[in-house]
Design a protein around this motif. Structure first.
Motif, short mmCIF file in Angstrom:
data_model
loop_
_atom_site.label_atom_id
_atom_site.label_comp_id
_atom_site.label_asym_id
_atom_site.label_seq_id
_atom_site.Cartn_x
_atom_site.Cartn_y
_atom_site.Cartn_z
N TRP A 151 -22.33 31.96 53.98
CA TRP A 151 -22.90 31.20 53.49
C TRP A 151 -22.38 32.07 52.38
O TRP A 151 -22.41 32.14 50.58
CB TRP A 151 -24.21 30.25 53.32
N HIS A 152 -23.91 33.29 52.37
CA HIS A 152 -23.62 34.13 51.02
C HIS A 152 -22.44 34.82 51.30
O HIS A 152 -22.59 35.90 49.58
CB HIS A 152 -25.49 35.19 51.30
N GLY A 153 -22.38 35.41 52.18
CA GLY A 153 -20.93 36.67 51.90
C GLY A 153 -21.42 38.54 51.51
O GLY A 153 -20.92 39.27 50.96
N VAL A 154 -22.43 38.31 52.72
CA VAL A 154 -23.03 39.41 52.56
C VAL A 154 -23.64 40.34 54.09
O VAL A 154 -24.05 39.37 54.84
CB VAL A 154 -24.47 39.14 51.95
N SER A 155 -22.99 41.47 54.35
CA SER A 155 -23.62 41.83 55.42
C SER A 155 -25.16 41.73 56.51
O SER A 155 -25.74 42.06 55.81
CB SER A 155 -23.11 43.56 55.36
N PHE A 156 -25.08 41.09 57.67
CA PHE A 156 -26.40 41.48 57.63
C PHE A 156 -26.40 42.97 58.50
O PHE A 156 -27.94 42.78 58.61
CB PHE A 156 -26.29 40.26 58.72
N ARG A 157 -26.21 43.64 58.79
CA ARG A 157 -26.58 44.83 58.72
C ARG A 157 -27.78 45.75 58.75
O ARG A 157 -27.88 45.19 57.02
CB ARG A 157 -25.62 46.15 58.87
N ASP A 158 -28.58 46.23 59.60
CA ASP A 158 -29.68 46.43 59.52
C ASP A 158 -30.42 45.74 58.59
O ASP A 158 -31.14 46.29 57.49
CB ASP A 158 -29.40 47.89 58.34
N PRO A 159 -30.60 44.31 58.91
CA PRO A 159 -32.47 43.76 58.03
C PRO A 159 -33.13 44.40 57.91
O PRO A 159 -33.56 44.22 56.73
CB PRO A 159 -31.81 42.59 58.92
N LEU A 160 -33.56 45.14 58.93
CA LEU A 160 -35.00 46.01 59.01
C LEU A 160 -35.28 47.41 57.37
O LEU A 160 -36.07 46.85 56.77
CB LEU A 160 -35.48 46.31 59.95
N GLY A 161 -34.06 47.21 57.53
CA GLY A 161 -33.65 48.67 56.03
C GLY A 161 -33.59 48.20 54.86
O GLY A 161 -34.44 48.09 53.58
#
Length: 348
Positions: free
Chosen positions: A103-113
């Motif tokens: 939906w947002h077109g943003v990478s989900f990588r490293d959500p904690l960082g």
């Protein structure tokens, strides 16, 4: 323990939920919270609620971190806080990969960082003690990579009425909970069984790294409610909502709610619910939700039974219990029970 409401995705039902919000305000409930996913926007709804309420605190449960820049989120929080006279709680979360990338077109990588940097920048922007600069892996202020070079450090032109707005994080996994205990003002667990100390170790690790200038971590959790003398019928009213989260909120391998239920020991049940839900059999998925799981995660049955469960939540250390609004039944079912619930909670 304080009592509040979680209105869920209420943006398209403002006329319907207004009587409930007004009653919460009249009863001096602690707070009213609004969610967003990939439909109605929580910020606009909170602005509306600020205009029609006078006492009740207003929270986001949650604003999606990947959906906005940290500066835009700080602007929204400061604006809601100003409109409401200092009643804003900023609940944040990373959502899930289906929504974030689809939906947002943003990478989900490293959500904690990303979360760590996001919270840091939001706090700096609200504090407004100096122009905001940041050199992180996810955010640079002013922008460095791919910039035209005209950016400059800025300070909000809005003078916030508070230089600190409480930031709560939604967290389910152990590493997320640890980060929350380290950096947030509050933790918002979901599908949270009060009598089980599942997160003691990550909470301990995070608290050990916590800035001593932060207040003790508040716990705010949402539960579903079904009041009535027929316990079986009350459980049946809760099952479809639990099935939605356990079975359908995310792909098979990345459904964080399904994983949370497995940590409670319901592995076989979690498989059955997910298999049926993903196959399109929502009724079958709901039927597969066991009584024991409903009893752990919801308030069901006569008010006397619910009073005992409220006491368990309070004794477990929950600071704020939010009653989740069920869109399929809505205000009419919850409204008559709001005052009795407020009375019961006030005695805890």
């Amino acid at each position: 323990m304080k009592l509040g409401l979680n209105l869920g995705y209420a943006g398209t039902r403002l006329a319907d939920i207004t009587p409930l919000v007004n009653e919460a305000d009249r009863l001096h409930l602690d707070s009213v919270w609004v969610a967003e996913s990939y439909g109605s926007d929580a910020v606009a709804v909170l602005g509306y609620l600020a205009a029609i309420t006078r006492r009740v605190a207003l929270g986001s449960a949650i604003l999606q971190i990947p959906a906005r820049t940290p500066a835009a989120t700080a602007m929204a929080a400061m604006t809601i806080d100003a409109l409401s006279g200092g009643r804003c709680h900023l609940g944040l979360g990373v959502s899930g990969p289906q929504v974030v990338e689809g939906w947002h077109g943003v990478s989900f990588r490293d959500p904690l960082g990303r979360t760590r940097e996001f919270v840091d920048i939001v706090r700096r922007a609200i504090r407004r003690d100096e122009p905001v600069t940041y050199d992180g892996d996810f955010y640079q202020l002013p922008l460095r990579d791919g910039a035209v070079g005209a950016g400059k450090p800025l300070r909000s032109i809005l003078h916030p009425i508070r230089d600190q707005i409480p930031i709560h994080l939604a967290a389910l996994g152990a590493r997320n909970v640890e980060l929350c205990a380290e950096i947030a003002d509050g933790w918002m667990p979901f599908l949270h069984p009060p009598q089980r100390d599942l997160y003691a170790e990550p909470l301990r690790r995070g608290t050990a790294k916590r800035d001593p200038r932060l207040r003790p971590l508040e716990i705010t959790t949402t539960v579903r409610l079904a009041v009535g003398n027929d316990l079986a019928a009350c459980r049946d009213r809760i099952r479809p909502n639990l099935a939605l989260y356990i079975g359908g909120m995310g792909p098979r391998e990345r459904n964080f709610y399904n994983q949370a239920v497995r940590r409670l020991g319901f592995d076989e049940e979690a498989d059955a619910i997910q298999d049926r839900y993903l196959a399109g059999d929502k009724a079958g998925a709901a039927a597969a939700v066991p009584d024991a799981l409903v009893d752990e995660l919801a308030l069901v049955g006569p008010l006397e039974r619910i009073r005992d469960r409220l006491a368990v939540f309070a004794e477990s250390g929950v600071d704020r219990l939010l009653i989740g609004l069920d869109a399929s039944r809505g205000v009419d079912e919850l409204l008559p029970h709001l005052e009795p619930l407020a009375t019961l909670t006030a005695d805890l």
